[in-house]
Motif scaffolding. Structure first.
Motif, PDB file in Angstrom:
ATOM      1  N   TYR A 285     -38.290 -81.783 -81.269  1.00  0.00           N
ATOM      2  CA  TYR A 285     -37.827 -83.025 -80.292  1.00  0.00           C
ATOM      3  C   TYR A 285     -39.098 -84.283 -79.564  1.00  0.00           C
ATOM      4  CZ  TYR A 285     -34.793 -86.119 -77.142  1.00  0.00           C
ATOM      5  OH  TYR A 285     -34.659 -86.749 -76.239  1.00  0.00           O
ATOM      6  N   HIS A 301     -34.910 -83.636 -86.039  1.00  0.00           N
ATOM      7  CA  HIS A 301     -34.748 -83.388 -85.062  1.00  0.00           C
ATOM      8  C   HIS A 301     -32.892 -83.052 -84.663  1.00  0.00           C
ATOM      9  CE1 HIS A 301     -32.934 -82.648 -80.578  1.00  0.00           C
ATOM     10  NE2 HIS A 301     -33.836 -81.405 -80.161  1.00  0.00           N
ATOM     11  N   LYS A 302     -31.729 -83.279 -84.679  1.00  0.00           N
ATOM     12  CA  LYS A 302     -30.638 -83.445 -84.614  1.00  0.00           C
ATOM     13  C   LYS A 302     -30.512 -84.822 -83.657  1.00  0.00           C
ATOM     14  CE  LYS A 302     -28.981 -80.618 -80.459  1.00  0.00           C
ATOM     15  NZ  LYS A 302     -28.777 -81.699 -79.406  1.00  0.00           N
ATOM     16  N   ASP A 303     -31.336 -85.157 -82.682  1.00  0.00           N
ATOM     17  CA  ASP A 303     -31.552 -85.702 -81.730  1.00  0.00           C
ATOM     18  C   ASP A 303     -31.937 -87.199 -82.739  1.00  0.00           C
ATOM     19  OD1 ASP A 303     -29.134 -85.330 -79.671  1.00  0.00           O
ATOM     20  OD2 ASP A 303     -30.730 -84.484 -78.679  1.00  0.00           O
ATOM     21  N   ASN A 400     -29.589 -89.818 -75.108  1.00  0.00           N
ATOM     22  CA  ASN A 400     -28.729 -90.303 -76.591  1.00  0.00           C
ATOM     23  C   ASN A 400     -27.957 -90.351 -76.503  1.00  0.00           C
ATOM     24  OD1 ASN A 400     -31.472 -90.218 -77.427  1.00  0.00           O
ATOM     25  ND2 ASN A 400     -32.134 -87.430 -76.965  1.00  0.00           N
ATOM     26  N   GLN A 401     -26.435 -89.679 -76.019  1.00  0.00           N
ATOM     27  CA  GLN A 401     -25.316 -89.295 -76.460  1.00  0.00           C
ATOM     28  C   GLN A 401     -24.507 -90.480 -76.006  1.00  0.00           C
ATOM     29  OE1 GLN A 401     -27.172 -87.359 -74.086  1.00  0.00           O
ATOM     30  NE2 GLN A 401     -27.651 -85.862 -75.225  1.00  0.00           N
TER      31      GLN A 401
END
Length: 422
Positions: A285, A301-303, A400-401
């Protein structure tokens, strides 16, 4: 009769504006390479090299205006008339470094490259850096003769492999954005292209970018690296990659940047570009975004999806972070004694220049977080006691959410796109 006069006047004004570029410039680019150096007390600017590209990919109107002030500006004056004929604003990694403790005891240098339209006649060029209060701190004045035989021609041969992944409706009004492969070997370009398409989809999934998709060219630049991945100094892992990026910038683990700016722009020579997104081949990240310099973000990365949009908010739109931490590595970049130039944060020194007109009548300034449901746009403190305020409790520039830019950021991006294209 009055209506006819008005129409004729408007036509003449538009015609004059359209002719301004051709009056002073060729459809080519002048590339200016500089070294910025020094420490917290003393800074200097040195000219490194002047070169040219065979095309111009920036704006052709609003030439003598800056949409945002930035942390520095490049200004071009016609040598004969001393008329300001072009200006652009920017931020730099060097100025961020000046906010760190290291800058109080060490002297370092940083590369910087600026693209300006190629002048027809001799020009005077000013390169200005501002201090944290927005006052001129350092300036270099130079003179450029477009007929100078030492202007290095670049981008006419051996152009890096690239392809358009999204085309604007009108190239003459397009905002040109390139995606650069970092840490992808020759055999990994399919993976890079997939990340490019995901990035474009994510940007266009956010307002107001979705409203202006016809105004963007997105170009994928397949710059191969010898090694796969990027450098992680804290692990002693240094790789040979296209633009030599690394984590641990300013000893911050997640801050991924490159200081090989000349190498980056050499890769792009001959490709029409103004804004840069570097996609790094790693699942760690991190990333970074510097206004009118570049976005750099990891792709594994997942984000990755929200981060590439967030960082482009920095590099393209000059938006400030809306998260604040005690003793943050870059916290000293904002002074409470002046109004920050970023359009989505305020110290209330000059709130009239920000989103005050967007507030619902009766909105308290500052606005308590307890009233967030009542005031979707307010003046909310970023961190208790820091006296830096933002327009909403959450935003793509905060977490990020959160799924979108807040109304203040959306308005700032919209105004900037219109500055470039109308």
């Amino acid at each position: 009769m009055n209506k006819l006069f008005t129409l004729v006047t408007l036509f003449c004004v538009c015609l004059l504006q359209a002719q301004d570029f051709n009056q002073y410039f060729e459809q080519k680019t002048l590339r200016l390479d500089y070294i910025f150096g020094g420490n917290l007390e003393d800074q200097y600017i040195l000219l490194d090299e002047v070169s040219s590209y065979p095309q111009w990919a920036g704006r052709i109107h609003n030439l003598d205006k800056n949409a945002l002030k930035g942390n520095g500006q490049v200004r071009i004056y016609d040598a004969k008339s001393e008329t300001l004929i072009y200006t652009n604003s920017f931020s730099t990694l060097f100025q961020e470094w000046l906010s760190t403790e290291e800058a109080t005891k060490a002297t370092k240098s940083f590369e910087n490259v600026f693209l300006v339209p190629f002048p027809k006649e001799k020009v005077t060029i000013e390169l200005v850096l501002f201090d944290m209060n927005g006052k001129e701190k350092t300036k270099l004045v130079q003179y450029v003769d477009p007929s100078d035989i030492l202007i290095h021609k670049k981008g006419e041969h051996d152009v890096t492999k690239h392809e358009y992944v999204h085309k604007a409706e009108d190239d003459s009004k397009a905002i040109n954005v390139v995606f650069v492969a970092e840490g992808f070997k020759e055999g990994e370009m399919d993976k890079f292209m997939e990340a490019v398409h995901v990035s474009v989809e994510q940007l266009f999934a956010h307002d107001p970018f979705s409203q202006f998709s016809a105004n963007f060219n997105f170009i994928a630049v397949q710059s191969p690296s010898i090694d796969s991945g990027v450098s992680v100094p804290r692990e002693g892992d240094w790789k040979k990659t296209a633009v030599e990026s690394n984590f641990d910038t300013f000893y911050s683990q997640r801050y991924l940047t490159t200081n090989r700016i000349k190498k980056l722009h050499d890769i792009l020579a001959g490709i029409p570009y103004e804004h840069i997104i570097i996609l790094a081949n790693t699942d760690v990240y991190g990333g970074g975004g510097i206004y009118n310099s570049y976005t750099l973000t990891t792709t594994g990365h997942k984000d990755f999806k929200p981060v590439v949009v967030h960082e482009f908010g920095h590099s393209f739109a000059g938006l400030g972070d809306e998260y604040f931490y005690p003793n943050d590595v870059l916290s000293d970049l904002i002074s409470n004694a002046s109004e920050p130039w970023e359009q989505n944060i305020t110290t209330l020194v000059d709130f009239d220049s920000k989103w005050k007109k967007m507030l619902k009548k009766g909105t308290p300034i500052p606005t308590s977080t307890k009233d967030a449901k009542k005031y979707s746009v307010g003046v909310y403190e970023g961190l208790e006691g820091n006296r830096i305020y933002k327009g909403a409790l959450d935003c793509r520039m905060k977490t990020n959410q959160y799924s979108e830019f807040c109304p203040v950021c959306q308005n700032a991006i919209k105004e900037l796109i219109e500055f470039y294209t109308k």
